[in-house]
Design an enzyme around this catalytic site. Structure first.
Site, PDB file in Angstrom:
ATOM      1  N   ARG A 203      81.886  42.835 -74.140  1.00 39.30           N
ATOM      2  CA  ARG A 203      82.009  43.265 -72.751  1.00 39.30           C
ATOM      3  C   ARG A 203      82.548  44.685 -72.686  1.00 39.30           C
ATOM      4  O   ARG A 203      82.133  45.498 -71.855  1.00 39.30           O
ATOM      5  CB  ARG A 203      82.924  42.312 -71.968  1.00 39.30           C
ATOM      6  CG  ARG A 203      83.265  42.826 -70.564  1.00 39.30           C
ATOM      7  CD  ARG A 203      83.976  41.795 -69.723  1.00 39.30           C
ATOM      8  NE  ARG A 203      85.078  41.159 -70.394  1.00 39.30           N
ATOM      9  CZ  ARG A 203      86.260  41.716 -70.633  1.00 39.30           C
ATOM     10  NH1 ARG A 203      86.487  42.983 -70.271  1.00 39.30           N
ATOM     11  NH2 ARG A 203      87.217  41.046 -71.237  1.00 39.30           N
TER      12      ARG A 203
ATOM     13  N   TYR B 149      65.906  51.210 -50.772  1.00 38.82           N
ATOM     14  CA  TYR B 149      65.565  49.923 -51.369  1.00 38.82           C
ATOM     15  C   TYR B 149      66.225  48.779 -50.603  1.00 38.82           C
ATOM     16  O   TYR B 149      67.382  48.874 -50.191  1.00 38.82           O
ATOM     17  CB  TYR B 149      66.002  49.931 -52.835  1.00 38.82           C
ATOM     18  CG  TYR B 149      65.941  48.589 -53.521  1.00 38.82           C
ATOM     19  CD1 TYR B 149      64.770  47.846 -53.536  1.00 38.82           C
ATOM     20  CD2 TYR B 149      67.071  48.071 -54.149  1.00 38.82           C
ATOM     21  CE1 TYR B 149      64.715  46.606 -54.163  1.00 38.82           C
ATOM     22  CE2 TYR B 149      67.024  46.847 -54.790  1.00 38.82           C
ATOM     23  CZ  TYR B 149      65.845  46.117 -54.788  1.00 38.82           C
ATOM     24  OH  TYR B 149      65.789  44.902 -55.403  1.00 38.82           O
TER      25      TYR B 149
ATOM     26  N   ASP C 201      69.546  57.506 -56.536  1.00 39.84           N
ATOM     27  CA  ASP C 201      68.731  56.452 -57.125  1.00 39.84           C
ATOM     28  C   ASP C 201      67.424  57.102 -57.565  1.00 39.84           C
ATOM     29  O   ASP C 201      66.562  57.412 -56.744  1.00 39.84           O
ATOM     30  CB  ASP C 201      68.472  55.338 -56.107  1.00 39.84           C
ATOM     31  CG  ASP C 201      67.701  54.163 -56.710  1.00 39.84           C
ATOM     32  OD1 ASP C 201      67.030  54.364 -57.741  1.00 39.84           O
ATOM     33  OD2 ASP C 201      67.737  53.060 -56.140  1.00 39.84           O
TER      34      ASP C 201
ATOM     35  N   LYS D   3      62.511  49.097 -64.420  1.00 42.79           N
ATOM     36  CA  LYS D   3      61.261  49.781 -64.103  1.00 42.79           C
ATOM     37  C   LYS D   3      60.730  50.544 -65.320  1.00 42.79           C
ATOM     38  O   LYS D   3      60.335  49.961 -66.300  1.00 42.79           O
ATOM     39  CB  LYS D   3      61.476  50.718 -62.913  1.00 42.79           C
ATOM     40  CG  LYS D   3      61.413  50.040 -61.546  1.00 42.79           C
ATOM     41  CD  LYS D   3      62.518  49.081 -61.271  1.00 42.79           C
ATOM     42  CE  LYS D   3      62.521  48.598 -59.828  1.00 42.79           C
ATOM     43  NZ  LYS D   3      63.650  47.678 -59.567  1.00 42.79           N
TER      44      LYS D   3
END
Length: 459
Positions: free
Chosen positions: A109, A161, A241, A266
């Site tokens: 982590r 978005y 973004d 993407k």
């Protein structure tokens, strides 16, 4: 790892031996550096970023293109087998040199060698000081929202978005105590006015400006450099973004942004088999704060998905160039079709901000949206295609098609969609790498079927 960390109000001042060492190993001005091991341990598995830069200058490799840098990583593993593909460190924990001595990694982590490779390569190609890989694009956005304190404001665009809109509309104000304001980001004067209003006495100051350019799904273009300059005048952090362009076609940090967010789902991974998001960040303090939240909240990308993203990076330029080439041809086809009322594509000369886009990006990209004026016609076009997968998301090697108001942006209330000009008949296409003749042939037959169906329904 041991959770002995705290943040001071002015930033991410992490305390506690293990947490402090984790940050020290990760950053030297937010760059990867070789850790110091006890004498009984071997040297770091990583070549340091400083050593790499020095050797690059000696070999005159600084001018290498991004396409080459995607294949040849900035960091190298000291792999005894010299494997071409980096190994996956699919582990939760790491054995330590001793009970009171620690190596560069203790718990995945907090840090993992596979994730470090991905993060450092993204920082390199984005010209950032550090990068951070998260479990999804929204996990990355949610972490950026942690930079804003209760009572402060976030400024965002009107065309964004759907997942970001859901967060800003429901979580930010109701769960985090933030003020959220939307403006037309294509108009710098509106951005400036909102920042000045926030700076007025008694108002909630704007601490974060969220930009998309081109926007999703209407492909509007915002002036990233101008907005970044205005935001910095008012002390606000700028996050772009950049998922639609990715660093192949546009690098927001070079335009003045503080953070570039790219959905690894993407174009980075590129095959619809990874969910992830990456923040590329400028400035040590900002890097430290982002890392604090990544570690404390545990929303990082897994080692296996980091490995898949690393593999995807090697072919990202090739894929995106082919996808953009296909998209330009599809956009021209759509613009000439009598059933299409409007085409949104930043690479078209008819786009109202095509010159601005060309000044800050090197391609029109591979995302297109268009309107037919009829929800039924659009539905038939989408459903009658054979090669285009009907799905949310974009950036895959496979061509994708959808109606955003019913899919990716369904969470945006209908009244807000109407206010912002997001019409129900809008169709979004993500061009893949297939033969362009096959793709256009598929669209031709889908349009022909839709035209007949609409005509029959009108009789």
């Amino acid at each position: 790892g041991v959770q002995n960390a705290s943040m001071a109000s002015g930033g991410a001042n992490v305390t506690g031996t293990r947490s402090t060492r984790s940050l020290a190993h990760r950053f030297s001005l937010c760059r990867r550096r070789a850790p110091t091991f006890p004498a009984k341990k071997k040297k770091s598995m990583f070549t340091t970023r400083g050593d790499l830069r020095a050797s690059a200058q000696e070999g005159d490799k600084v001018s290498r293109s991004i396409q080459t840098r995607l294949v040849h990583m900035t960091d190298k593993l000291d792999d005894p087998f010299d494997s071409v593909a980096p190994p996956i460190y699919q582990t939760a924990t790491f054995n330590q040199p001793g009970a009171t001595d620690f190596g560069p990694y203790d718990y995945s982590r907090s840090g993992n060698p596979t994730r470090t490779l991905l993060e450092n390569q993204m920082a390199d190609i984005e010209n950032a000081d550090g990068a951070f890989a998260f479990a999804s694009g929204m996990a990355a956005i949610a972490t950026v929202m942690r930079l804003v304190k209760p009572g402060e404001s976030v400024l965002a665009g009107n065309d964004i978005y759907g997942g970001t809109q859901r967060f800003l509309g429901k979580i930010a104000p109701n769960k985090q105590g933030l003020h959220v304001r939307h403006v037309d980001m294509t108009k710098v004067d509106e951005v400036r006015a909102a920042l000045e209003e926030g700076a007025a006495e008694g108002n909630a100051p704007v601490k974060l400006v969220l930009i998309e350019s081109p926007t999703n799904p209407r492909l509007e273009v915002c002036d990233i450099a101008a907005i970044s300059a205005v935001a910095k005048e008012h002390g606000a952090v700028v996050c772009v973004d950049n998922s639609i362009m990715a660093p192949i076609f546009q690098r927001p940090i070079d335009l003045g942004a503080d953070i570039s967010m790219t959905s690894a789902t993407k174009f980075i991974a590129g095959h619809s088999d990874v969910t992830g998001g990456i923040l590329s960040v400028v400035g040590k303090d900002l890097c430290d704060e982002i890392y604090f939240h990544q570690n404390a909240e545990g929303n990082m990308m897994s080692p296996f998905e980091c490995w898949l993203a690393l593999r995807g990076l090697k072919t990202m330029a090739l894929r995106m160039e082919k996808q953009a080439e296909n998209a330009a041809r599809i956009a021209a086809f759509l613009e000439a079709h009598p059933m299409v009322k409007r085409v949104n594509y930043a690479g078209l000369a008819s786009h109202p901000n095509s010159a601005l886009h060309a000044s800050q990006a090197s391609s029109g990209g591979s995302i297109i949206s268009f309107e037919t004026g009829s929800v039924e016609a659009s539905r038939r076009i989408v459903e009658d295609t054979k090669l285009f997968k009907i799905t949310v998301s974009f950036g895959s090697v496979t061509s994708l098609i959808s109606m955003p108001c019913y899919m990716s942006h369904a969470s945006v209330p209908a009244e807000i969609r109407r206010e912002r000009g997001l019409v129900d008949d809008l169709v979004r296409i993500s061009a893949g790498i297939e033969s362009i003749e096959d793709l256009i042939g598929d669209l031709e037959q889908a349009f022909a079927g839709a035209e007949k169906a609409v005509a029959a329904g009108a009789q």
